[in-house]
Structures are given as C-alpha cells and as structure tokens.
Design a protein around this motif. Structure first.
Motif, PDB file in Angstrom:
ATOM      1  N   PHE A 185      -5.800 -52.548 -49.119  1.00 23.09           N
ATOM      2  CA  PHE A 185      -4.887 -52.342 -47.665  1.00 23.09           C
ATOM      3  C   PHE A 185      -3.769 -53.868 -47.635  1.00 23.09           C
ATOM      4  CE2 PHE A 185      -9.014 -50.751 -46.486  1.00 23.09           C
ATOM      5  CZ  PHE A 185      -8.062 -49.234 -45.760  1.00 23.09           C
ATOM      6  N   ILE A 186      -4.609 -54.723 -48.580  1.00 16.98           N
ATOM      7  CA  ILE A 186      -3.087 -55.793 -48.967  1.00 16.98           C
ATOM      8  C   ILE A 186      -1.697 -55.777 -49.516  1.00 16.98           C
ATOM      9  CG2 ILE A 186      -2.589 -58.481 -49.944  1.00 16.98           C
ATOM     10  CD1 ILE A 186      -5.267 -58.798 -49.501  1.00 16.98           C
ATOM     11  N   TYR A 187      -2.074 -54.567 -50.834  1.00 20.60           N
ATOM     12  CA  TYR A 187      -0.888 -53.860 -51.359  1.00 20.60           C
ATOM     13  C   TYR A 187      -0.341 -52.601 -50.582  1.00 20.60           C
ATOM     14  CZ  TYR A 187      -3.809 -56.347 -55.757  1.00 20.60           C
ATOM     15  OH  TYR A 187      -4.127 -57.399 -55.885  1.00 20.60           O
ATOM     16  N   THR A 188      -0.994 -51.866 -49.784  1.00 17.72           N
ATOM     17  CA  THR A 188      -0.605 -51.249 -48.642  1.00 17.72           C
ATOM     18  C   THR A 188       1.171 -52.162 -48.002  1.00 17.72           C
ATOM     19  OG1 THR A 188      -2.228 -50.041 -49.261  1.00 17.72           O
ATOM     20  CG2 THR A 188      -0.465 -49.107 -47.472  1.00 17.72           C
ATOM     21  N   ALA A 226      14.328 -46.652 -55.353  1.00 13.56           N
ATOM     22  CA  ALA A 226      13.199 -47.206 -55.382  1.00 13.56           C
ATOM     23  C   ALA A 226      11.846 -47.411 -53.944  1.00 13.56           C
ATOM     24  CB  ALA A 226      13.179 -48.544 -55.487  1.00 13.56           C
ATOM     25  N   MET A 227      12.568 -46.809 -52.758  1.00  7.72           N
ATOM     26  CA  MET A 227      12.205 -46.943 -52.033  1.00  7.72           C
ATOM     27  C   MET A 227      11.231 -45.730 -51.778  1.00  7.72           C
ATOM     28  SD  MET A 227      13.309 -45.972 -47.894  1.00  7.72           S
ATOM     29  CE  MET A 227      14.302 -43.954 -47.816  1.00  7.72           C
ATOM     30  N   GLY A 228      11.392 -44.787 -52.543  1.00  9.73           N
ATOM     31  CA  GLY A 228      10.254 -43.119 -52.710  1.00  9.73           C
ATOM     32  C   GLY A 228       9.619 -43.586 -53.659  1.00  9.73           C
ATOM     33  N   GLY A 229       9.540 -44.154 -54.817  1.00  9.09           N
ATOM     34  CA  GLY A 229       8.645 -44.745 -55.403  1.00  9.09           C
ATOM     35  C   GLY A 229       7.897 -45.695 -54.230  1.00  9.09           C
ATOM     36  N   PHE A 230       8.029 -47.010 -53.754  1.00  6.30           N
ATOM     37  CA  PHE A 230       6.912 -47.615 -52.905  1.00  6.30           C
ATOM     38  C   PHE A 230       6.601 -46.621 -52.376  1.00  6.30           C
ATOM     39  CE2 PHE A 230       9.810 -51.157 -53.925  1.00  6.30           C
ATOM     40  CZ  PHE A 230       8.894 -52.319 -54.605  1.00  6.30           C
ATOM     41  N   GLU A 231       6.337 -45.485 -51.727  1.00  7.05           N
ATOM     42  CA  GLU A 231       5.750 -44.535 -50.590  1.00  7.05           C
ATOM     43  C   GLU A 231       5.347 -43.524 -51.814  1.00  7.05           C
ATOM     44  OE1 GLU A 231       9.300 -41.910 -49.039  1.00  7.05           O
ATOM     45  OE2 GLU A 231       9.378 -43.320 -46.906  1.00  7.05           O
ATOM     46  N   TRP A 232       4.990 -43.501 -52.917  1.00  8.87           N
ATOM     47  CA  TRP A 232       4.486 -42.751 -53.511  1.00  8.87           C
ATOM     48  C   TRP A 232       3.186 -43.509 -54.278  1.00  8.87           C
ATOM     49  CZ3 TRP A 232       2.884 -43.764 -58.549  1.00  8.87           C
ATOM     50  CH2 TRP A 232       2.204 -42.297 -59.905  1.00  8.87           C
ATOM     51  N   VAL A 233       3.634 -45.054 -54.197  1.00  4.77           N
ATOM     52  CA  VAL A 233       2.812 -45.326 -54.383  1.00  4.77           C
ATOM     53  C   VAL A 233       1.785 -46.482 -53.625  1.00  4.77           C
ATOM     54  CG1 VAL A 233       2.558 -48.042 -55.021  1.00  4.77           C
ATOM     55  CG2 VAL A 233       4.104 -47.209 -56.620  1.00  4.77           C
ATOM     56  N   ARG A 234       2.120 -46.823 -52.353  1.00  4.39           N
ATOM     57  CA  ARG A 234       1.547 -46.298 -51.217  1.00  4.39           C
ATOM     58  C   ARG A 234       0.978 -45.406 -51.043  1.00  4.39           C
ATOM     59  NH1 ARG A 234       4.427 -46.761 -45.409  1.00  4.39           N
ATOM     60  NH2 ARG A 234       4.837 -45.120 -45.797  1.00  4.39           N
ATOM     61  N   ALA A 235       1.213 -44.616 -51.144  1.00  3.51           N
ATOM     62  CA  ALA A 235      -0.093 -43.150 -50.935  1.00  3.51           C
ATOM     63  C   ALA A 235      -0.867 -43.255 -52.106  1.00  3.51           C
ATOM     64  CB  ALA A 235       0.948 -41.693 -50.650  1.00  3.51           C
ATOM     65  N   MET A 236      -1.112 -43.790 -53.080  1.00  2.00           N
ATOM     66  CA  MET A 236      -1.775 -43.819 -54.375  1.00  2.00           C
ATOM     67  C   MET A 236      -3.190 -44.503 -53.960  1.00  2.00           C
ATOM     68  SD  MET A 236      -1.114 -40.854 -56.864  1.00  2.00           S
ATOM     69  CE  MET A 236      -0.285 -40.045 -54.503  1.00  2.00           C
ATOM     70  N   ILE A 237      -2.488 -45.785 -53.411  1.00  2.00           N
ATOM     71  CA  ILE A 237      -3.231 -46.461 -53.431  1.00  2.00           C
ATOM     72  C   ILE A 237      -3.959 -45.949 -52.406  1.00  2.00           C
ATOM     73  CG2 ILE A 237      -3.803 -49.117 -52.166  1.00  2.00           C
ATOM     74  CD1 ILE A 237      -0.511 -50.043 -53.375  1.00  2.00           C
ATOM     75  N   LEU A 238      -3.706 -45.649 -51.120  1.00  2.00           N
ATOM     76  CA  LEU A 238      -4.583 -45.167 -49.926  1.00  2.00           C
ATOM     77  C   LEU A 238      -5.514 -44.192 -50.328  1.00  2.00           C
ATOM     78  CD1 LEU A 238      -2.501 -45.490 -46.858  1.00  2.00           C
ATOM     79  CD2 LEU A 238      -3.561 -46.626 -46.652  1.00  2.00           C
ATOM     80  N   VAL A 239      -4.913 -43.335 -51.574  1.00  2.00           N
ATOM     81  CA  VAL A 239      -6.008 -42.463 -51.981  1.00  2.00           C
ATOM     82  C   VAL A 239      -7.367 -42.687 -53.258  1.00  2.00           C
ATOM     83  CG1 VAL A 239      -5.967 -40.574 -53.574  1.00  2.00           C
ATOM     84  CG2 VAL A 239      -4.608 -40.129 -52.152  1.00  2.00           C
ATOM     85  N   SER A 240      -6.597 -43.652 -53.807  1.00  2.69           N
ATOM     86  CA  SER A 240      -7.823 -44.571 -54.311  1.00  2.69           C
ATOM     87  C   SER A 240      -8.710 -45.875 -53.548  1.00  2.69           C
ATOM     88  CB  SER A 240      -7.000 -45.198 -55.316  1.00  2.69           C
ATOM     89  OG  SER A 240      -5.945 -45.378 -56.285  1.00  2.69           O
ATOM     90  N   ALA A 241      -8.236 -46.189 -52.270  1.00  2.78           N
ATOM     91  CA  ALA A 241      -9.047 -46.548 -52.205  1.00  2.78           C
ATOM     92  C   ALA A 241     -10.007 -46.031 -50.785  1.00  2.78           C
ATOM     93  CB  ALA A 241      -8.124 -47.653 -50.320  1.00  2.78           C
ATOM     94  N   SER A 242      -9.420 -44.769 -50.248  1.00  4.47           N
ATOM     95  CA  SER A 242     -10.629 -43.405 -49.753  1.00  4.47           C
ATOM     96  C   SER A 242     -12.126 -42.953 -50.596  1.00  4.47           C
ATOM     97  CB  SER A 242      -9.454 -42.350 -49.392  1.00  4.47           C
ATOM     98  OG  SER A 242      -8.880 -42.162 -50.370  1.00  4.47           O
ATOM     99  N   ASN A 243     -11.259 -43.070 -51.597  1.00  3.98           N
ATOM    100  CA  ASN A 243     -12.076 -42.524 -52.946  1.00  3.98           C
ATOM    101  C   ASN A 243     -13.024 -43.568 -53.458  1.00  3.98           C
ATOM    102  OD1 ASN A 243     -10.605 -40.178 -53.374  1.00  3.98           O
ATOM    103  ND2 ASN A 243      -9.466 -40.660 -54.745  1.00  3.98           N
TER     104      ASN A 243
END
Length: 250
Positions: A27-30, A77-94
C-alpha cells in the motif's frame, strides 16, 4: 476510545489484521504510484499553458514539437504508473488470500460440521475482499487526498474556478450518499436471497436421489427459479437507480 476500538478489532480479527500488516508495504508503493499519477495529471494543463504563452507568441514549430514529445512521454509514464499500481494491488490481494485461505477453509469446514450442511460463504467473502482490493474503490481512496491540491491550483488560476470545484465536490458527495442510500437496502436483500438460493441448491444437490425418487425435482427447480428471478430483479433495480444517479452527477 478510538485506540481501544482498534485494539478490539485486532483482537477480534487477528488473522485479518496480520494479513493486512503483511502487505502494508504494498500500500505504501501504491500511494507513491498514486502521487506520481496525480502529479502527471497536470501535464496537459501545463502543456496548453506553454503552447499559448510560448508557441503561439513565437510561432516556433520546433518548440511545439519538443513540448508535444515531452507531453507524450510524460503521459506514457503516467500510464505506466497506473499499470504498476494495478499490479501492486493485484499482488497484495493475492497475498492476502493466500495468507487467509487455510484459516477460512478451516472455518467453513468447522461451520459445516456444526450445522450439518455445506456453506461456501466464508470463501465467497474472501474472494469479495480480493476483488475489492483490485477495484476502483481502492484507487479512489488513494486519489482522494489530491483533491485539495487540484482545488488549490484552480484557485491560482481564478477564485471562481476554485469555488466551482468545491461546489462540484460537494454535489458529488451528496449524490454518492443518495446512491448508497437508494441501492444498499436492495443489494443487501438481493445478497440475502442469493445466499438463501445457494443454500437451497446445495441442500437439493445433497439429496438429489431422494428428490428424484419422490418426483419433487420440478417443484424444487421452480422454487429455485423464483428466488433467482427475485435476486435478478432486485439487482437490476439497484443498478438502474445507481445508473440514473451516476449520470445526473456527471
């Protein structure tokens, strides 16, 4: 009093508290990615200001080209950050689901032994938690603190812009409250009926041979269809209300 309540919640749900603590760094990275995204959201505004102040006045096409390339790079770059944020939350939920899966399965098994039936509600609740962590609600939670920043920027351009933004924010909060009040009761009723229908279906499947021998299959199927139709009707009504209120707020 708040501290006592938080400690009580941790004592009541120690596994959930431990699972959330385990993914705290996610969540900090998010939050950091959300900060970068919200800062980069200002790129189009800065681009247009530069175009009107520099390019239009000078007529330099090379300046326009460089500004445009820079804007495109920053938006990518903004699109890349949005993708990274989504992947971080997916990893957290898993990770949360893996940490809680065994405990939830044991609870469901124990509840089945005590009640003499079968229930998959605890596993469904865990899946709902995982889906929530990857939904738009969590994104809105991380983006909401940036609203005052945008309002302050609008005040810099003109006070009326800032007041209009504050008024719009209040209107959106009011419509969100109305939406919650008008749909929550029907959604809760629909979920209760869906759980009831699921329980009846599980019971029917356990006694399928007896039901078939007694010729009750059609009657039970009809009752199951009636419950399912009621669930669909309640969900459709809630969706219609939410859609109308959402469109009005837009």
């Amino acid at each position: 009093m708040t501290t006592t309540k938080n400690n009580s919640s941790k004592t009541q749900y120690p596994e959930l508290a431990a699972a959330l603590k385990d993914v705290k760094h996610y969540f900090i990275y998010t939050g950091l990615c959300s900060a970068a995204i919200n800062v980069l959201m200002l790129v189009p505004i800065i681009y247009m200001l530069q175009v009107y102040s520099s390019v239009v006045a000078s007529g330099s096409l090379s300046t326009l080209a460089m500004l445009t390339l820079l804007m495109v790079a920053l938006l990518m770059a903004m699109g890349g950050f949005e993708w990274v944020r989504a992947m971080i939350l997916v990893s957290a939920s898993n990770r949360i689901e893996k940490n809680l899966r065994q405990r939830v399965s044991e609870s469901a098994f124990r509840a089945s032994l005590l009640s003499g039936g079968t229930t998959s509600q605890p596993l469904s609740d865990l899946a709902s938690l995982r889906q929530f962590l990857t939904g738009n609600g969590v994104f809105a939670f991380f983006d909401a603190p940036w609203f005052p920043v945008y309002v302050a920027i609008m005040f810099v351009f003109h006070p009326l812009f800032g007041y209009a933004a504050i008024f719009s924010g209040i209107v959106m909060v009011v419509f969100a409250y109305i939406n919650e009040k008008s749909t929550s009761a029907r959604l809760q009723e629909a979920n209760a009926l869906a759980n009831r229908a699921s329980g009846q279906l599980n019971g029917s499947l356990r006694n399928a041979e007896v039901i078939a021998a007694m010729g009750m299959a059609d009657a039970i199927r009809g009752r199951q269809d009636l419950l399912s139709d009621q669930v669909l009707s309640l969900q459709a009504d809630a969706s219609r209300r939410a859609g109308v209120i959402g469109n009005i707020s837009k």
